[in-house]
Design a protein around this motif. Structure first.
Motif, short mmCIF file in Angstrom:
data_model
loop_
_atom_site.label_atom_id
_atom_site.label_comp_id
_atom_site.label_asym_id
_atom_site.label_seq_id
_atom_site.Cartn_x
_atom_site.Cartn_y
_atom_site.Cartn_z
N MET A 1 -13.83 -22.30 -25.13
CA MET A 1 -15.27 -22.12 -24.99
C MET A 1 -15.76 -23.13 -23.96
N ALA A 2 -16.87 -22.79 -23.31
CA ALA A 2 -17.47 -23.70 -22.33
C ALA A 2 -18.99 -23.56 -22.39
N ASN A 3 -19.64 -24.66 -22.13
CA ASN A 3 -21.10 -24.71 -22.00
C ASN A 3 -21.37 -25.24 -20.60
N ASN A 4 -21.94 -24.39 -19.76
CA ASN A 4 -22.22 -24.78 -18.38
C ASN A 4 -20.95 -25.26 -17.68
N VAL B 1 -16.14 -14.82 -19.69
CA VAL B 1 -16.86 -13.82 -20.46
C VAL B 1 -18.10 -14.48 -21.07
N ARG B 2 -19.24 -14.13 -20.55
CA ARG B 2 -20.51 -14.72 -21.01
C ARG B 2 -20.83 -14.26 -22.43
N LEU B 3 -21.41 -15.15 -23.19
CA LEU B 3 -21.85 -14.86 -24.54
C LEU B 3 -23.12 -14.01 -24.46
N GLU B 4 -23.15 -12.90 -25.14
CA GLU B 4 -24.30 -11.99 -25.11
C GLU B 4 -25.30 -12.26 -26.24
N MET C 1 -19.88 -19.53 -22.66
CA MET C 1 -18.93 -18.48 -22.27
C MET C 1 -17.55 -18.76 -22.85
N LEU C 2 -16.76 -17.70 -22.89
CA LEU C 2 -15.33 -17.84 -23.16
C LEU C 2 -14.69 -18.02 -21.79
N LYS C 3 -14.07 -19.14 -21.58
CA LYS C 3 -13.45 -19.43 -20.29
C LYS C 3 -11.97 -19.06 -20.40
N VAL C 4 -11.53 -18.19 -19.54
CA VAL C 4 -10.15 -17.71 -19.54
C VAL C 4 -9.49 -18.19 -18.25
N TYR C 5 -8.34 -18.81 -18.38
CA TYR C 5 -7.70 -19.48 -17.26
C TYR C 5 -6.22 -19.13 -17.22
N ILE C 6 -5.71 -18.79 -16.03
CA ILE C 6 -4.27 -18.56 -15.88
C ILE C 6 -3.61 -19.92 -15.75
N ARG C 7 -2.93 -20.32 -16.82
CA ARG C 7 -2.31 -21.65 -16.85
C ARG C 7 -1.02 -21.68 -16.05
#
Length: 150
Positions: A131-134, A98-101, A74-80
């Motif tokens: 990006m993140a994996n699990n 946002v999960r990768l489709e 997924m694309l990990k989006v974070y309010i820093r």
């Protein structure tokens, strides 16, 4: 656990007996990598509270494995940083995961496109993308700033 030195390399593993040495290695060590730059994030500089806006983020797979769509990538989006200058409650409206489709092979580029909604608390937000994996982040991170107004 014992550290052993072989020809200038440090190896960590389990010494099973004096005859066998089995190295231990992380399953994902050096396998996932992502190229992500601030300039790869396309989002408005300003958004009105409770209004929607389109965001597009370009990411390149610089790793050795294919990122599998509809899986744990997924694309990990974070309010820093929020309007008060400190971290804020993470809201799906402004910072979704946002999960990768689709699958993304090594050296391929993928575009994440999604919509955000301006939160009711106005001010300047600093958003971080990776990006993140699990849920385990990897690769580069990018940042963007957005002003929420009434």
């Amino acid at each position: 656990m014992k550290k052993m030195m072989f020809r200038g390399f440090v190896t960590v593993g389990i010494l099973l007996s004096t005859m066998f040495f089995v190295p231990i290695q992380s399953a994902n060590q050096g396998r996932d990598d992502a190229e992500l730059r601030d300039s790869y994030v396309q989002m408005p500089a300003r958004i009105q509270e409770n209004k929607k806006a389109k965001v597009t983020v370009r990411v390149k797979n610089n790793g050795e494995t294919t990122w599998r769509g509809k899986g744990k990538y997924m694309l990990k989006v974070y309010i820093r940083r929020g309007p008060s200058g400190t971290g804020v409650y993470q809201t799906e409206d402004l910072a979704p995961y946002v999960r990768l489709e689709d699958d993304v092979a090594p050296r391929e580029t993928h575009y994440f496109t999604y919509y955000i909604e301006g939160p009711s608390h106005t001010g300047t937000y600093e958003i971080e993308f990776s990006m993140a994996n699990n849920n385990e982040r990897f690769g580069d991170t990018a940042r963007a700033t957005i002003q929420v107004y009434r």
